[in-house]
Design a protein around this motif. Structure first.
Motif, PDB file in Angstrom:
ATOM      1  N   GLU A 117       5.734   6.359  11.552  1.00 59.25           N
ATOM      2  CA  GLU A 117       5.855   5.972  10.173  1.00 59.25           C
ATOM      3  C   GLU A 117       4.280   6.301   9.629  1.00 59.25           C
ATOM      4  OE1 GLU A 117       6.997   1.893   9.719  1.00 59.25           O
ATOM      5  OE2 GLU A 117       8.703   1.943  11.066  1.00 59.25           O
ATOM      6  N   GLN A 118       4.502   6.620   8.327  1.00 52.90           N
ATOM      7  CA  GLN A 118       3.324   6.916   7.733  1.00 52.90           C
ATOM      8  C   GLN A 118       2.488   5.373   7.362  1.00 52.90           C
ATOM      9  OE1 GLN A 118       2.587   9.990   6.655  1.00 52.90           O
ATOM     10  NE2 GLN A 118       0.388   9.258   6.061  1.00 52.90           N
ATOM     11  N   LEU A 119       1.251   5.687   7.576  1.00 56.89           N
ATOM     12  CA  LEU A 119       0.174   4.600   7.662  1.00 56.89           C
ATOM     13  C   LEU A 119      -0.211   4.572   6.206  1.00 56.89           C
ATOM     14  CD1 LEU A 119      -2.323   4.405  10.634  1.00 56.89           C
ATOM     15  CD2 LEU A 119      -0.646   2.640   9.692  1.00 56.89           C
ATOM     16  N   ASP A 120      -0.430   3.225   5.642  1.00 59.36           N
ATOM     17  CA  ASP A 120      -0.908   3.055   4.396  1.00 59.36           C
ATOM     18  C   ASP A 120      -1.993   1.934   4.459  1.00 59.36           C
ATOM     19  OD1 ASP A 120       0.623   0.722   4.467  1.00 59.36           O
ATOM     20  OD2 ASP A 120       2.011   1.540   3.364  1.00 59.36           O
ATOM     21  N   LEU A 121      -2.594   1.476   3.290  1.00 61.29           N
ATOM     22  CA  LEU A 121      -3.759   0.553   3.544  1.00 61.29           C
ATOM     23  C   LEU A 121      -3.075  -0.775   4.032  1.00 61.29           C
ATOM     24  CD1 LEU A 121      -5.791   1.512   0.382  1.00 61.29           C
ATOM     25  CD2 LEU A 121      -6.591   1.517   2.604  1.00 61.29           C
ATOM     26  N   VAL A 122      -1.680  -1.012   3.523  1.00 64.41           N
ATOM     27  CA  VAL A 122      -1.315  -2.639   3.871  1.00 64.41           C
ATOM     28  C   VAL A 122      -1.220  -2.716   5.220  1.00 64.41           C
ATOM     29  CG1 VAL A 122       0.566  -3.759   3.304  1.00 64.41           C
ATOM     30  CG2 VAL A 122      -0.202  -2.426   1.664  1.00 64.41           C
ATOM     31  N   SER A 123      -1.087  -1.580   6.000  1.00 64.59           N
ATOM     32  CA  SER A 123      -0.785  -1.606   7.525  1.00 64.59           C
ATOM     33  C   SER A 123      -2.374  -2.136   8.191  1.00 64.59           C
ATOM     34  CB  SER A 123      -0.696  -0.409   8.043  1.00 64.59           C
ATOM     35  OG  SER A 123       0.537   0.158   7.616  1.00 64.59           O
ATOM     36  N   CYS A 156      -9.843  -6.425   7.572  1.00 66.86           N
ATOM     37  CA  CYS A 156     -10.317  -5.213   7.269  1.00 66.86           C
ATOM     38  C   CYS A 156     -10.068  -4.905   5.588  1.00 66.86           C
ATOM     39  CB  CYS A 156      -9.652  -3.912   7.997  1.00 66.86           C
ATOM     40  SG  CYS A 156     -10.076  -3.941   9.684  1.00 66.86           S
ATOM     41  N   LEU A 157      -8.860  -5.131   5.210  1.00 70.93           N
ATOM     42  CA  LEU A 157      -8.678  -5.283   3.683  1.00 70.93           C
ATOM     43  C   LEU A 157      -9.697  -6.129   3.089  1.00 70.93           C
ATOM     44  CD1 LEU A 157      -4.688  -5.240   3.726  1.00 70.93           C
ATOM     45  CD2 LEU A 157      -6.193  -3.302   2.873  1.00 70.93           C
ATOM     46  N   THR A 215     -12.699  -6.981   3.785  1.00 74.99           N
ATOM     47  CA  THR A 215     -13.883  -6.260   3.666  1.00 74.99           C
ATOM     48  C   THR A 215     -13.830  -5.240   2.734  1.00 74.99           C
ATOM     49  OG1 THR A 215     -14.452  -7.212   5.848  1.00 74.99           O
ATOM     50  CG2 THR A 215     -15.610  -5.249   5.043  1.00 74.99           C
ATOM     51  N   ILE A 216     -12.817  -4.187   2.804  1.00 73.10           N
ATOM     52  CA  ILE A 216     -12.915  -2.746   2.066  1.00 73.10           C
ATOM     53  C   ILE A 216     -13.034  -3.150   0.631  1.00 73.10           C
ATOM     54  CG2 ILE A 216     -11.459  -0.909   1.841  1.00 73.10           C
ATOM     55  CD1 ILE A 216     -10.664  -0.792   4.431  1.00 73.10           C
ATOM     56  N   ASN A 217     -11.925  -4.146   0.367  1.00 69.08           N
ATOM     57  CA  ASN A 217     -11.966  -4.725  -1.161  1.00 69.08           C
ATOM     58  C   ASN A 217     -13.120  -5.208  -1.683  1.00 69.08           C
ATOM     59  OD1 ASN A 217      -9.977  -4.874  -3.541  1.00 69.08           O
ATOM     60  ND2 ASN A 217     -10.493  -7.302  -2.900  1.00 69.08           N
ATOM     61  N   ALA A 218     -13.770  -6.060  -0.677  1.00 67.20           N
ATOM     62  CA  ALA A 218     -14.985  -6.470  -1.174  1.00 67.20           C
ATOM     63  C   ALA A 218     -16.116  -5.404  -1.762  1.00 67.20           C
ATOM     64  CB  ALA A 218     -15.750  -7.465  -0.356  1.00 67.20           C
ATOM     65  N   TYR A 219     -16.058  -4.331  -0.916  1.00 63.80           N
ATOM     66  CA  TYR A 219     -16.875  -3.390  -1.053  1.00 63.80           C
ATOM     67  C   TYR A 219     -16.555  -2.593  -2.144  1.00 63.80           C
ATOM     68  CZ  TYR A 219     -19.821  -3.607   3.030  1.00 63.80           C
ATOM     69  OH  TYR A 219     -20.759  -4.151   4.005  1.00 63.80           O
ATOM     70  N   ALA A 220     -15.053  -2.353  -2.567  1.00 64.39           N
ATOM     71  CA  ALA A 220     -14.343  -1.372  -3.603  1.00 64.39           C
ATOM     72  C   ALA A 220     -14.768  -2.215  -5.037  1.00 64.39           C
ATOM     73  CB  ALA A 220     -13.014  -1.418  -3.236  1.00 64.39           C
ATOM     74  N   ASP A 269      -1.246  -8.535  -1.824  1.00 65.67           N
ATOM     75  CA  ASP A 269      -1.848  -8.628  -0.510  1.00 65.67           C
ATOM     76  C   ASP A 269      -3.287  -9.122  -0.809  1.00 65.67           C
ATOM     77  OD1 ASP A 269      -1.390  -8.727   2.326  1.00 65.67           O
ATOM     78  OD2 ASP A 269      -2.797  -7.174   2.413  1.00 65.67           O
ATOM     79  N   ILE A 270      -3.799  -8.561  -1.776  1.00 67.33           N
ATOM     80  CA  ILE A 270      -5.288  -8.592  -2.092  1.00 67.33           C
ATOM     81  C   ILE A 270      -5.346 -10.166  -2.708  1.00 67.33           C
ATOM     82  CG2 ILE A 270      -7.436  -8.156  -3.475  1.00 67.33           C
ATOM     83  CD1 ILE A 270      -7.066  -6.435  -1.003  1.00 67.33           C
ATOM     84  N   ASP A 271      -4.482 -10.401  -3.587  1.00 67.80           N
ATOM     85  CA  ASP A 271      -4.644 -11.834  -4.359  1.00 67.80           C
ATOM     86  C   ASP A 271      -4.420 -12.860  -3.275  1.00 67.80           C
ATOM     87  OD1 ASP A 271      -4.722 -10.452  -6.653  1.00 67.80           O
ATOM     88  OD2 ASP A 271      -2.780 -10.505  -7.562  1.00 67.80           O
ATOM     89  N   GLN A 272      -4.056 -12.585  -2.119  1.00 69.49           N
ATOM     90  CA  GLN A 272      -3.779 -13.804  -1.254  1.00 69.49           C
ATOM     91  C   GLN A 272      -4.920 -14.006  -0.380  1.00 69.49           C
ATOM     92  OE1 GLN A 272      -0.903 -15.586  -1.147  1.00 69.49           O
ATOM     93  NE2 GLN A 272      -0.064 -14.171  -2.735  1.00 69.49           N
TER      94      GLN A 272
END
Length: 530
Positions: free
Chosen positions: A254-260, A265-266, A268-273, A306-309
């Motif tokens: 299956e195609q990977l996406d960010l939610v995977s 990790c999400l 940390t990435i979101n904090a930088y973004a 997902d980020i809101d949680q």
């Protein structure tokens, strides 16, 4: 009479053998030595391994002492012992795979001498789905690619075991060995799923679980970290079983996406973004935002949810600015702030629905741009709507009242929870004086530029005149406000006024109610009695 003759036996002592003299065995030709080693250490049936070391020694009883005779004999014979025998892990072990890898680790460098290790494919009791965790064994295969050891699943029988299907029916138990051998070769030697690169890091993969259905002739491989509630680094890979298990056809991933990605990790990435190199400020007069980054929330709706949680703090401080040209004002009922709260991202920052590890500081700057300068103490602010907006627990909210010249002399910063306590004292006086107004809308609540609660006002109506209830607690010291707040709560409870005026609704019902009693309930709920 015959006499006995005593024979003297000379007494001698044994001397050490010449350490330089060769052993009798080592003087034999290599071909003969190897025949001796094979006779002693080669078995024509599998050597059964279990968790009792004595059983392993019993197989070579009376022979292992030879290994201790000298170093040369040991190195020559051990190659026959490990290299010309097939070792079979008993199916009666509770954790067969883990025991296999523990034994392989225990024999150390002798692992490179092994030729074949067999495991029972039917070690687990029959079930609708078969499952095997291959990661411990795969790590050996990946870690020693030059080793000649062949790992094979077999089907044991009372008289030994079979390794091939030999024309068995599609659902015969022998098929289990064929299937697992094909999967093991694909995952281990061929690395068809490219898992080897992740096995070096324990935080990425903690198991490679193979599941398959005997009758459906299909299955899937699940590889992830047990602590992560989603498949990572890839989704599960399904496969079809062909030719009675001799061939496995892997399905496309299956195609990977960010939610995977794992939540850590999400986050940390979101904090930088979302990180900003400037102050994060919202100018409500100009309807502009500066320094605010939406981060991963702008990718798609599912990722935003997902980020809101996540229980993370993105910004250290958020500044909200609005201004007025009047010394007495309600800032137009703070409509500009209410409009901004209609934006989901901003509303979640100001009023988070989930408790975060650390709340960011919110600085609400109210600027008075007056044509004629006046002392800050003479400013009058109706905070009725502000009380509704910030009903939640806002221990990190600061209200800053600022004069137009922006000088520090004309700036007052007040912690919001201190204002709430002073307002609670004022509203409790209103409840005691006018119990009938408990279920009516909240009156105007006026404070000065120092954050001191002044009065509560009910504007004039067609059937009533304006009513003003002054605050009887002219207190500036936060410690005194806290003490008066505690005393007032005790008084309301003991007098029965609290039970009489405030309906016993839950906090969620009270949050959606704009009455006087509901505001008292919410302030007390979030501030507590201390």
């Amino acid at each position: 009479m015959a006499t006995h003759t005593v024979i003297e036996i000379p007494k001698t002592t044994s001397g050490p053998a010449d350490p330089r003299a060769p052993s009798i065995l080592t003087t034999l030709p290599p071909e003969i030595r190897n025949r001796i080693y094979e006779y002693l250490f080669k078995r024509y049936r599998p050597v059964i391994l279990d968790d009792e070391e004595e059983d392993f020694c019993d197989v070579f009883a009376g022979c292992t002492d030879l290994l201790l005779s000298c170093r040369q004999v040991y190195h020559e014979a051990v190659g026959i012992l490990y290299g010309q025998n097939t070792f079979f892990v008993t199916p009666f072990l509770e954790d067969q795979m883990q025991f296999t890898c523990t034994w392989l680790s225990r024999i150390g460098s002798h692992y490179h001498l092994l030729s074949r290790v067999s495991m029972d494919a039917d070690a687990l009791p029959p079930a609708t789905y078969r499952r095997y965790d291959l990661l411990p064994l795969l790590k050996f295969i990946w870690g020693y690619p030059q080793a000649k050891c062949e790992f094979a699943f077999v089907v044991s029988r009372n008289s030994g075991f079979k390794e091939q299907n030999n024309g068995a029916e599609p659902y015969d138990s022998i098929t289990a060995a064929d299937i697992m051998n094909t999967i093991l070769f694909g995952l281990g030697t061929a690395d068809v799923l490219n898992l080897k690169q992740y096995a070096r890091y324990s935080g990425l993969i903690s198991s490679v679980m193979v599941w398959y259905h005997d009758h459906a002739q299909c299955g899937y491989v699940e590889y992830n970290d047990s602590r992560i509630p989603r498949s990572f680094p890839h989704p599960d890979r399904g496969f079809s079983i062909l030719d009675h298990g001799s061939k496995i056809q892997w399905k496309e991933p299956e195609q990977l996406d960010l939610v995977s990605l794992p939540g850590e990790c999400l986050s940390t990435i979101n904090a930088y973004a979302r990180a900003s190199d400037t102050d994060v400020a919202f100018d409500l007069d100009a309807s502009e935002a500066r320094g605010y980054r939406i981060g991963l929330s702008g990718v798609d709706t599912s990722l935003r949810l997902d980020i809101d949680q996540m229980h993370t703090r993105v910004y250290d401080e958020i500044i909200i600015r609005m201004s007025t040209q009047e010394a007495g004002t309600d800032f137009d009922d703070f409509k500009a702030l209410q409009k901004l709260l209609e934006v989901d991202n901003f509303e979640s920052l100001v009023n988070p629905h989930h408790c975060r590890e650390e709340q960011c500081f919110i600085n609400m700057v109210l600027m008075f741009k007056l044509s004629t300068p006046e002392p800050t103490a003479d400013f009058r602010i109706n905070i009725n709507k502000l009380l509704h907006i910030f009903k939640h627990d806002h221990g990190c909210l600061l209200i800053t009242v600022q004069e137009s010249d922006s000088s520090m002399n004309g700036t007052q910063s007040i912690k919001w929870h201190l204002i709430q306590r002073a307002v609670f004292l004022l509203l409790s006086d209103v409840l005691e004086q006018y119990p009938s107004k408990a279920d009516q809308p909240l009156p105007q609540i006026w404070i000065d530029g120092h954050g001191t609660a002044l009065c509560a006002t009910y504007p004039a109506m067609a059937t009533s005149e304006e009513t003003t209830i002054p605050c009887s607690y002219a207190i500036d010291d936060p410690a005194d406000v806290l003490e008066q707040y505690r005393r007032k709560i005790i008084h309301l409870d003991q007098s029965g006024m609290w039970e009489q005026c405030v309906s016993p609704l839950d906090i969620y019902s009270q949050m959606n109610n704009d009455s006087l009693a509901s505001m008292c309930y919410c302030i007390r709920y979030y501030l507590g009695i201390n």
